[in-house]
Scaffold this motif. Structure first.
Motif, PDB file in Angstrom:
ATOM      1  N   ARG A 164       0.830  -1.200   0.000  1.00 31.16           N
ATOM      2  CA  ARG A 164       0.000   0.000   0.000  1.00 31.16           C
ATOM      3  C   ARG A 164       0.867   1.254   0.000  1.00 31.16           C
ATOM      4  NH1 ARG A 164      -5.199  -0.909   4.005  1.00 31.16           N
ATOM      5  NH2 ARG A 164      -6.255  -2.504   2.719  1.00 31.16           N
ATOM      6  N   ALA A 165       1.925   1.240   0.808  1.00 33.30           N
ATOM      7  CA  ALA A 165       2.838   2.382   0.848  1.00 33.30           C
ATOM      8  C   ALA A 165       3.538   2.564  -0.496  1.00 33.30           C
ATOM      9  CB  ALA A 165       3.868   2.175   1.954  1.00 33.30           C
ATOM     10  N   VAL A 166       3.972   1.467  -1.096  1.00 30.20           N
ATOM     11  CA  VAL A 166       4.632   1.544  -2.403  1.00 30.20           C
ATOM     12  C   VAL A 166       3.686   2.105  -3.459  1.00 30.20           C
ATOM     13  CG1 VAL A 166       5.589   0.150  -4.288  1.00 30.20           C
ATOM     14  CG2 VAL A 166       6.302  -0.286  -1.918  1.00 30.20           C
ATOM     15  N   THR A 167       2.449   1.637  -3.447  1.00 33.01           N
ATOM     16  CA  THR A 167       1.463   2.123  -4.412  1.00 33.01           C
ATOM     17  C   THR A 167       1.219   3.624  -4.238  1.00 33.01           C
ATOM     18  OG1 THR A 167       0.365  -0.036  -4.467  1.00 33.01           O
ATOM     19  CG2 THR A 167      -0.902   1.857  -5.251  1.00 33.01           C
ATOM     20  N   ALA A 168       1.120   4.063  -2.995  1.00 33.40           N
ATOM     21  CA  ALA A 168       0.904   5.485  -2.722  1.00 33.40           C
ATOM     22  C   ALA A 168       2.086   6.328  -3.204  1.00 33.40           C
ATOM     23  CB  ALA A 168       0.676   5.697  -1.236  1.00 33.40           C
ATOM     24  N   LEU A 169       3.291   5.853  -2.954  1.00 30.56           N
ATOM     25  CA  LEU A 169       4.480   6.599  -3.376  1.00 30.56           C
ATOM     26  C   LEU A 169       4.576   6.669  -4.895  1.00 30.56           C
ATOM     27  CD1 LEU A 169       7.059   5.180  -0.803  1.00 30.56           C
ATOM     28  CD2 LEU A 169       6.270   7.543  -0.949  1.00 30.56           C
ATOM     29  N   LEU A 170       4.304   5.542  -5.565  1.00 26.27           N
ATOM     30  CA  LEU A 170       4.352   5.534  -7.027  1.00 26.27           C
ATOM     31  C   LEU A 170       3.308   6.476  -7.614  1.00 26.27           C
ATOM     32  CD1 LEU A 170       4.812   1.697  -7.676  1.00 26.27           C
ATOM     33  CD2 LEU A 170       6.483   3.492  -8.156  1.00 26.27           C
ATOM     34  N   GLY A 171       2.091   6.428  -7.082  1.00 28.90           N
ATOM     35  CA  GLY A 171       1.034   7.276  -7.598  1.00 28.90           C
ATOM     36  C   GLY A 171       1.310   8.750  -7.375  1.00 28.90           C
ATOM     37  N   ALA A 172       1.744   9.104  -6.163  1.00 29.21           N
ATOM     38  CA  ALA A 172       2.029  10.503  -5.854  1.00 29.21           C
ATOM     39  C   ALA A 172       3.180  11.039  -6.709  1.00 29.21           C
ATOM     40  CB  ALA A 172       2.364  10.646  -4.370  1.00 29.21           C
ATOM     41  N   SER A 173       4.227  10.236  -6.876  1.00 30.14           N
ATOM     42  CA  SER A 173       5.390  10.676  -7.663  1.00 30.14           C
ATOM     43  C   SER A 173       5.028  10.863  -9.126  1.00 30.14           C
ATOM     44  CB  SER A 173       6.530   9.653  -7.518  1.00 30.14           C
ATOM     45  OG  SER A 173       6.939   9.533  -6.183  1.00 30.14           O
ATOM     46  N   ALA A 174       4.231   9.940  -9.668  1.00 33.11           N
ATOM     47  CA  ALA A 174       3.812  10.072 -11.061  1.00 33.11           C
ATOM     48  C   ALA A 174       2.996  11.338 -11.259  1.00 33.11           C
ATOM     49  CB  ALA A 174       2.998   8.848 -11.472  1.00 33.11           C
ATOM     50  N   LEU A 175       2.106  11.628 -10.321  1.00 31.95           N
ATOM     51  CA  LEU A 175       1.279  12.833 -10.431  1.00 31.95           C
ATOM     52  C   LEU A 175       2.127  14.097 -10.315  1.00 31.95           C
ATOM     53  CD1 LEU A 175      -1.584  13.818 -10.807  1.00 31.95           C
ATOM     54  CD2 LEU A 175      -1.897  13.729  -8.321  1.00 31.95           C
ATOM     55  N   VAL A 176       3.105  14.073  -9.408  1.00 37.58           N
ATOM     56  CA  VAL A 176       4.017  15.217  -9.285  1.00 37.58           C
ATOM     57  C   VAL A 176       4.765  15.448 -10.593  1.00 37.58           C
ATOM     58  CG1 VAL A 176       6.156  16.023  -8.199  1.00 37.58           C
ATOM     59  CG2 VAL A 176       4.311  15.088  -6.788  1.00 37.58           C
ATOM     60  N   GLY A 177       5.237  14.355 -11.212  1.00 41.52           N
ATOM     61  CA  GLY A 177       5.954  14.489 -12.477  1.00 41.52           C
ATOM     62  C   GLY A 177       5.101  15.115 -13.556  1.00 41.52           C
ATOM     63  N   VAL A 178       3.844  14.698 -13.670  1.00 38.80           N
ATOM     64  CA  VAL A 178       2.945  15.244 -14.683  1.00 38.80           C
ATOM     65  C   VAL A 178       2.665  16.722 -14.417  1.00 38.80           C
ATOM     66  CG1 VAL A 178       0.586  15.142 -15.576  1.00 38.80           C
ATOM     67  CG2 VAL A 178       1.892  13.032 -15.260  1.00 38.80           C
ATOM     68  N   ILE A 179       2.381  17.050 -13.170  1.00 37.02           N
ATOM     69  CA  ILE A 179       2.082  18.442 -12.822  1.00 37.02           C
ATOM     70  C   ILE A 179       3.309  19.331 -13.045  1.00 37.02           C
ATOM     71  CG2 ILE A 179       1.521  19.989 -10.915  1.00 37.02           C
ATOM     72  CD1 ILE A 179      -0.227  17.752  -9.775  1.00 37.02           C
ATOM     73  N   ALA A 180       4.473  18.857 -12.602  1.00 40.14           N
ATOM     74  CA  ALA A 180       5.697  19.649 -12.750  1.00 40.14           C
ATOM     75  C   ALA A 180       6.038  19.880 -14.220  1.00 40.14           C
ATOM     76  CB  ALA A 180       6.855  18.959 -12.038  1.00 40.14           C
ATOM     77  N   ALA A 181       5.885  18.852 -15.049  1.00 39.21           N
ATOM     78  CA  ALA A 181       6.135  19.018 -16.483  1.00 39.21           C
ATOM     79  C   ALA A 181       5.123  19.978 -17.097  1.00 39.21           C
ATOM     80  CB  ALA A 181       6.076  17.657 -17.181  1.00 39.21           C
TER      81      ALA A 181
END
Length: 330
Positions: free
Chosen positions: A170-187
């Motif tokens: 669950r923690a891994v899934t949360a980290l992957l999802g949050a990081s992917a969203l940050v990458g999209v927003i930052a780009a």
């Protein structure tokens, strides 16, 4: 009451110590910016190039000289990120090739150093920016400024996962999802809105997301292994070492040793270098920093899984608890 007094004393002592440490970490590298074995090319006829090389060697320890046959070879080396610039000897006089996209501060320093040398000889130097920063960010300020927000996003992701008590998959899934969203927003902000990045949009988003994941995984992984204190350790490592030693505002070779080398082994430095490569240099010299970020992410997520498994076993759940967690994720 004695316990409260100890807490007061701890705060009074700890806060100034942390302030001094932060001031040292950020101010020391900034106050010592200067070239240290900065890769620089020299091209042109052998005799003239040798003379230029000897003049540059007068700046003891400043440059790591690379010789090239002609201007075309020097340009290729700059575009491959083998050197930060090159001095080309031509029939019309010396010509300086720079790459402001590799670091505006470095390009400016090279212009000053070469122009000063040529001025002493009474000659003019023509400067050509081989790989320039985008028109939307001519000073490279956006990319430099992005290092801190990405580090904070990663720290926040790791801290929130820890505070919410998420473990294992669950923690891994949360980290992957949050990081992917940050990458999209930052780009979306840096590339689409501000026009500060000039590479492939999805590649840049992936790099930004991976940089965030490397930090978030490290923070959450340390917390999973050693407890809540791991959050502070991970945050301190990123903010007090990784961020000021990243070389984002100049270049790793412009920082005092060994700060520049250390910074490239930590997520902020590797992330900045990788983002420059994919945004401005078509991915040249991207393998090293990409592997560094990947290792941080993999080790961090691995620590999250290991920490969750150890806690489950310690609580007496053993394999059954792990199976329940897997079924809950599914």
């Amino acid at each position: 009451m004695p316990s409260r007094n100890r807490h007061v004393i701890a705060v009074v002592v700890l806060v100034p110590v942390l302030a001094a440490l932060a001031l040292w970490a950020f101010a020391w590298p900034a106050s010592r910016i200067a070239p240290r074995d900065l890769p620089l090319g020299v091209a042109g006829p052998a005799a003239a190039a040798t003379q230029v090389e000897r003049q540059l060697e007068g700046h003891e320890g400043a440059f790591e000289i690379h010789r090239y046959a002609d201007e075309a070879a020097a340009r290729d080396a700059i575009e491959d990120r083998s050197v930060y610039g090159a001095v080309v000897v031509t029939a019309q006089g010396p010509e300086l090739l720079t790459a402001s996209a590799a670091g505006p501060v470095v390009a400016q320093f090279l212009q000053q150093a070469v122009a000063h040398q040529a001025g002493a000889e009474g000659t003019q130097v023509k400067t050509v920016d081989v790989v320039s920063t985008p028109a939307g960010d001519p000073r490279g300020a956006v990319l430099n400024a992005a290092t801190l927000p990405l580090a904070l996003a990663g720290i926040a992701a790791g801290a929130v996962v820890t505070l919410l008590g998420l473990r294992g998959f669950r923690a891994v899934t949360a980290l992957l999802g949050a990081s992917a969203l940050v990458g999209v927003i930052a780009a979306g902000i840096a590339h689409s809105w501000l026009g500060a990045l000039g590479g492939d949009w999805w590649t840049e988003a992936s790099v930004l997301g991976l940089s965030t994941l490397a930090v978030g995984g490290a923070v959450a992984g340390l917390a999973a292994l050693i407890g809540p204190a791991g959050t502070g350790v991970g945050a301190a490592l990123v903010m007090l070492i990784g961020n000021p030693f990243s070389g984002a505002t100049s270049a790793p070779q412009m920082l005092p040793e060994p700060a520049g080398a250390i910074g490239q082994w930590l997520p902020p430095g590797a992330g900045t270098t990788l983002l420059r490569s994919v945004s401005y240099f078509d991915g040249a010299a991207a393998t090293g920093p990409a592997l560094t970020l990947a290792w941080w992410a993999v080790l961090g997520l691995g620590a999250v899984l290991l920490g969750g498994s150890l806690r489950a076993r310690k609580a007496g759940g053993g394999p059954a608890a792990e199976r329940r967690e897997l079924s809950a994720v599914a």
